[in-house]
Design an enzyme around this catalytic site. Structure first.
Site, PDB file in Angstrom:
ATOM      1  N   ARG A 121      21.366  16.114   4.409  1.00 15.94           N
ATOM      2  CA  ARG A 121      21.290  16.144   2.933  1.00 15.94           C
ATOM      3  C   ARG A 121      21.774  14.855   2.281  1.00 15.94           C
ATOM      4  NH1 ARG A 121      23.267  21.367   4.019  1.00 15.94           N
ATOM      5  NH2 ARG A 121      21.565  22.839   4.044  1.00 15.94           N
ATOM      6  N   LYS A 143      13.904   2.898  -4.255  1.00 12.23           N
ATOM      7  CA  LYS A 143      12.697   3.690  -3.975  1.00 12.23           C
ATOM      8  C   LYS A 143      12.525   3.734  -2.459  1.00 12.23           C
ATOM      9  CE  LYS A 143       9.850   3.024  -8.108  1.00 12.23           C
ATOM     10  NZ  LYS A 143       8.598   2.449  -8.637  1.00 12.23           N
ATOM     11  N   GLU A 185       5.136 -11.307  -5.382  1.00 12.45           N
ATOM     12  CA  GLU A 185       6.141 -10.507  -6.103  1.00 12.45           C
ATOM     13  C   GLU A 185       7.143 -11.427  -6.805  1.00 12.45           C
ATOM     14  OE1 GLU A 185       5.616  -7.405  -6.498  1.00 12.45           O
ATOM     15  OE2 GLU A 185       4.638  -6.577  -4.720  1.00 12.45           O
ATOM     16  N   LYS A 227      14.984  -7.893 -10.974  1.00 12.73           N
ATOM     17  CA  LYS A 227      14.754  -6.488 -10.596  1.00 12.73           C
ATOM     18  C   LYS A 227      16.001  -5.648 -10.845  1.00 12.73           C
ATOM     19  CE  LYS A 227      12.823  -3.183  -7.521  1.00 12.73           C
ATOM     20  NZ  LYS A 227      11.952  -2.851  -6.416  1.00 12.73           N
ATOM     21  N   GLU A 237      12.269   5.074 -13.414  1.00  8.26           N
ATOM     22  CA  GLU A 237      10.964   4.698 -13.969  1.00  8.26           C
ATOM     23  C   GLU A 237      10.499   5.642 -15.077  1.00  8.26           C
ATOM     24  OE1 GLU A 237       8.344   2.819 -11.122  1.00  8.26           O
ATOM     25  OE2 GLU A 237       6.622   3.375 -12.340  1.00  8.26           O
ATOM     26  N   ARG A 241      10.791   0.304 -16.088  1.00  8.81           N
ATOM     27  CA  ARG A 241      10.612  -0.083 -14.676  1.00  8.81           C
ATOM     28  C   ARG A 241       9.139  -0.262 -14.310  1.00  8.81           C
ATOM     29  NH1 ARG A 241      13.993   1.921  -9.308  1.00  8.81           N
ATOM     30  NH2 ARG A 241      12.731   0.763  -7.819  1.00  8.81           N
ATOM     31  N   ASN A 245       5.204  -3.247 -12.014  1.00  7.72           N
ATOM     32  CA  ASN A 245       3.895  -2.999 -11.398  1.00  7.72           C
ATOM     33  C   ASN A 245       2.800  -3.897 -11.954  1.00  7.72           C
ATOM     34  OD1 ASN A 245       4.480  -0.924  -9.502  1.00  7.72           O
ATOM     35  ND2 ASN A 245       4.839   0.437 -11.234  1.00  7.72           N
ATOM     36  N   HIS A 248      -0.429  -4.391 -10.068  1.00  3.72           N
ATOM     37  CA  HIS A 248      -0.455  -3.408  -8.984  1.00  3.72           C
ATOM     38  C   HIS A 248      -1.573  -2.379  -9.133  1.00  3.72           C
ATOM     39  CE1 HIS A 248       3.318  -5.292  -8.008  1.00  3.72           C
ATOM     40  NE2 HIS A 248       3.597  -4.440  -7.035  1.00  3.72           N
ATOM     41  N   HIS A 252      -3.623  -2.073  -6.035  1.00  5.18           N
ATOM     42  CA  HIS A 252      -3.717  -0.870  -5.184  1.00  5.18           C
ATOM     43  C   HIS A 252      -5.178  -0.493  -4.951  1.00  5.18           C
ATOM     44  CE1 HIS A 252       0.643   0.486  -6.180  1.00  5.18           C
ATOM     45  NE2 HIS A 252       0.594  -0.184  -5.049  1.00  5.18           N
ATOM     46  N   HIS A 265      -0.340  -6.176   0.835  1.00 12.31           N
ATOM     47  CA  HIS A 265      -0.007  -5.696  -0.509  1.00 12.31           C
ATOM     48  C   HIS A 265       0.148  -6.877  -1.489  1.00 12.31           C
ATOM     49  CE1 HIS A 265       1.936  -3.298  -3.612  1.00 12.31           C
ATOM     50  NE2 HIS A 265       2.954  -4.143  -3.618  1.00 12.31           N
TER      51      HIS A 265
HETATM   52  P1  NAD Z   1       6.176  -4.948   6.633  1.00 15.63           P
HETATM   53  O1  NAD Z   1       7.421  -4.186   6.598  1.00 15.63           O
HETATM   54  O2  NAD Z   1       4.996  -4.299   7.269  1.00 15.63           O
HETATM   55  O3  NAD Z   1       6.427  -6.366   7.281  1.00 15.63           O
HETATM   56  C1  NAD Z   1       5.352  -7.261   7.467  1.00 15.63           C
HETATM   57  C2  NAD Z   1       5.260  -7.730   8.915  1.00 15.63           C
HETATM   58  O4  NAD Z   1       6.289  -8.701   9.152  1.00 15.63           O
HETATM   59  C3  NAD Z   1       5.474  -6.639   9.943  1.00 15.63           C
HETATM   60  O5  NAD Z   1       4.625  -6.858  11.030  1.00 15.63           O
HETATM   61  C4  NAD Z   1       6.933  -6.842  10.347  1.00 15.63           C
HETATM   62  O6  NAD Z   1       7.240  -6.331  11.619  1.00 15.63           O
HETATM   63  C5  NAD Z   1       7.023  -8.337  10.326  1.00 15.63           C
HETATM   64  N1  NAD Z   1       8.350  -8.924  10.145  1.00 15.63           N
HETATM   65  C6  NAD Z   1       9.372  -8.465   9.388  1.00 15.63           C
HETATM   66  N2  NAD Z   1      10.344  -9.374   9.342  1.00 15.63           N
HETATM   67  C7  NAD Z   1       9.962 -10.413  10.097  1.00 15.63           C
HETATM   68  C8  NAD Z   1      10.532 -11.661  10.423  1.00 15.63           C
HETATM   69  N3  NAD Z   1      11.685 -12.058   9.887  1.00 15.63           N
HETATM   70  N4  NAD Z   1       9.857 -12.487  11.245  1.00 15.63           N
HETATM   71  C9  NAD Z   1       8.643 -12.128  11.749  1.00 15.63           C
HETATM   72  N5  NAD Z   1       8.019 -10.980  11.452  1.00 15.63           N
HETATM   73  C10 NAD Z   1       8.681 -10.127  10.631  1.00 15.63           C
HETATM   74  O7  NAD Z   1       5.687  -5.344   5.150  1.00 15.63           O
HETATM   75  P2  NAD Z   1       6.475  -5.790   3.834  1.00 15.63           P
HETATM   76  O8  NAD Z   1       5.534  -6.651   3.096  1.00 15.63           O
HETATM   77  O9  NAD Z   1       7.828  -6.297   4.146  1.00 15.63           O
HETATM   78  O10 NAD Z   1       6.668  -4.414   3.062  1.00 15.63           O
HETATM   79  C11 NAD Z   1       5.552  -3.645   2.663  1.00 15.63           C
HETATM   80  C12 NAD Z   1       6.022  -2.224   2.449  1.00 15.63           C
HETATM   81  O11 NAD Z   1       6.994  -2.220   1.412  1.00 15.63           O
HETATM   82  C13 NAD Z   1       4.918  -1.275   2.022  1.00 15.63           C
HETATM   83  O12 NAD Z   1       5.023  -0.090   2.762  1.00 15.63           O
HETATM   84  C14 NAD Z   1       5.211  -1.019   0.550  1.00 15.63           C
HETATM   85  O13 NAD Z   1       4.808   0.253   0.133  1.00 15.63           O
HETATM   86  C15 NAD Z   1       6.706  -1.157   0.520  1.00 15.63           C
HETATM   87  N6  NAD Z   1       7.252  -1.525  -0.794  1.00 15.63           N
HETATM   88  C16 NAD Z   1       8.271  -0.773  -1.275  1.00 15.63           C
HETATM   89  C17 NAD Z   1       8.861  -1.092  -2.482  1.00 15.63           C
HETATM   90  C18 NAD Z   1      10.028  -0.304  -2.964  1.00 15.63           C
HETATM   91  O14 NAD Z   1      10.443  -0.493  -4.106  1.00 15.63           O
HETATM   92  N7  NAD Z   1      10.585   0.539  -2.140  1.00 15.63           N
HETATM   93  C19 NAD Z   1       8.394  -2.194  -3.216  1.00 15.63           C
HETATM   94  C20 NAD Z   1       7.350  -2.960  -2.686  1.00 15.63           C
HETATM   95  C21 NAD Z   1       6.787  -2.612  -1.462  1.00 15.63           C
HETATM   96  N1  GLY Z   2       8.267  -2.181  -6.665  1.00 12.70           N
HETATM   97  C1  GLY Z   2       8.336  -1.508  -7.923  1.00 12.70           C
HETATM   98  C2  GLY Z   2       9.618  -0.788  -8.142  1.00 12.70           C
HETATM   99  O1  GLY Z   2      10.536  -0.868  -7.371  1.00 12.70           O
HETATM  100  O2  GLY Z   2       9.726  -0.102  -9.120  1.00 12.70           O
END
Ligand code: NAD
Ligand code: GLY
Length: 366
Positions: A121, A143, A185, A227, A237, A241, A245, A248, A252, A265
């Site tokens: 939990r 998030k 971003e 941020k 949000e 917030r 986006n 986005h 998307h 992305h």
């Molecule tokens: P990812 O986590 O898939 O990483 C991209 C690639 O880089 C992967 O293959 C990973 O293994 C590799 N990698 C990571 N660190 C590395 C390093 N230092 N050296 C070499 N390779 C490395 O992608 P991302 O762009 O980091 O994140 C995308 C995700 O984030 C999506 O799922 C998206 O929905 C999410 N997201 C969440 C929020 C939020 O507010 N929570 C905001 C934006 C995006």
């Molecule tokens: N990436 C958008 C948010 O965190 O709200």
């Protein structure tokens, strides 16, 4: 290595936490003050583990450290893979005093945060983001979640970390395409709220692409500060917030059309922000010169400027109709009143939106 680290705070009352940004912090900064009990579970993936797992262990001297290494990829951001985290926690008898640590990009960060929100939990977690996108966006703001076959990030929770530790040095191993995706971003923060930052990015882009530690630390700091300020005002949000986006909604739609993984992305957000700027111009809010400035910076970051070949206005309208921001069937978009001044609207003129889509589809944007 540049030694000075910088720190800022996400102000959320008793859930406030620091973001520490520097170059060479991995394996050096003692994170045990953020670990309540004796147990730590580091969650990472098969790409990041060989690069940084041993180093990250050194951030928790004296703690009992277990690890779980997930498969790499957005396609594994699902229930089955999430369960591997719970399996490891239960097999190693982690109690509700455990602390989870996300070591990796946004996929690992979102899944670890969600596992922490659910396990017994709710247990604490720490973010150690290793992609530029996760350092400037996903690790901050709480998030967390996973994808459902019927929609991205549809299952999740708000759960804030104890601390975010950002080491710009870890970006040296990141593929250039992922660096550009993260820069989308970064540029977003300049466009939505920070014209001074936008100007700085225009002069600093070459150094950022060359991974200059000083430039990266500054860009990450200013992005996280933006941020953190938005999240502190609107954690769940309810309104503000949503400006995070920008680009986005178009983005998307592009990601879904192209098939997840074919466009990153950040790449889709890059093209989406050019489209949002174009629509803002058609709505009479920003000038043609502002649109060119936006497009030039996004191009300089190595990002695409138009949607994939073959994508039609009808594809956009269809895919945008399921956006999470929409209310009662009305399409809501983030537009620019001016560069540095974003807002959310359900009132964009249908003829202007159609003109933007028409001009960008099939790469016809000029
Ligand atoms: P990812 O986590 O898939 O990483 C991209 C690639 O880089 C992967 O293959 C990973 O293994 C590799 N990698 C990571 N660190 C590395 C390093 N230092 N050296 C070499 N390779 C490395 O992608 P991302 O762009 O980091 O994140 C995308 C995700 O984030 C999506 O799922 C998206 O929905 C999410 N997201 C969440 C929020 C939020 O507010 N929570 C905001 C934006 C995006
Ligand atoms: N990436 C958008 C948010 O965190 O709200």
């Amino acid at each position: 290595m540049c030694n000075a680290s910088r720190e800022l705070q996400v102000d959320l009352g008793d859930r406030s936490y620091p973001i520490v940004i520097g170059d060479g912090l991995l394996g050096k900064t003692d994170l045990t003050p953020y670990v309540a009990g004796s147990q730590v579970m580091i969650v990472t993936n098969e790409t990041v583990a060989p690069l940084y797992l041993e180093k990250a262990r050194a951030n928790f001297p004296g703690k009992t450290i277990d690890t779980v290494v997930l498969p790499d990829g957005e396609k594994y951001k699902d229930w089955q893979t999430l369960n591997l985290i719970f399996d490891a926690l239960l097999e190693k008898r982690h109690t509700r005093k455990t602390t989870l640590v996300a070591l990796g990009g946004g996929v690992v960060g979102d899944m670890t945060g969600f596992a922490a929100a659910c396990y017994q939990r709710g247990v604490p977690f720490i973010q150690i983001p290793t992609t530029l996108l996760s350092q400037v966006d996903s690790s901050v703001g709480g998030k967390t979640g996973i994808n459902h076959p019927l929609g991205k990030n549809m299952i999740g929770a708000f759960h804030q970390p104890e601390i975010v530790l950002i080491d710009a040095d870890s970006l040296k191993t990141l593929p250039p395409r992922e660096v550009s995706a993260g820069l989308a971003e970064v540029i977003k923060y300049g466009l939505i709220r920070e014209t001074g930052f936008l100007k700085w990015l225009e002069s600093e882009m070459d150094r950022l692409l060359a991974l200059s530690p000083e430039s990266l630390v500054e860009a990450i700091y200013r992005s996280c500060a933006c941020k953190a300020d938005v999240v502190a005002q609107d954690e769940r949000e309810g309104g503000l917030r949503a400006i995070l986006n920008l680009g986005h909604t178009f983005g998307h739609a592009i990601e879904t059309y192209a098939g997840y993984g074919n466009w990153l992305h950040g790449e889709a957000v890059g093209a989406g922000m050019v489209m949002a700027a174009d629509l803002s111009w058609r709505e009479g809010m920003i000038s043609g010169a502002d649109v060119s400035r936006t497009r030039d910076l996004i191009a300089k970051a190595g990002l695409p400027l138009v949607p994939p070949a073959g994508m039609s206005p009808a594809d956009f309208m269809d895919l945008m109709s399921v956006d999470k921001k929409n209310v009662d069937g009305a399409l809501r978009l983030v537009l620019l009143r001016a560069l540095g001044d974003a807002f959310v609207t359900a009132d964009a003129g249908a003829e202007h939106l159609a003109a933007t889509l028409e001009s960008f589809c099939e790469g016809r944007a000029d």
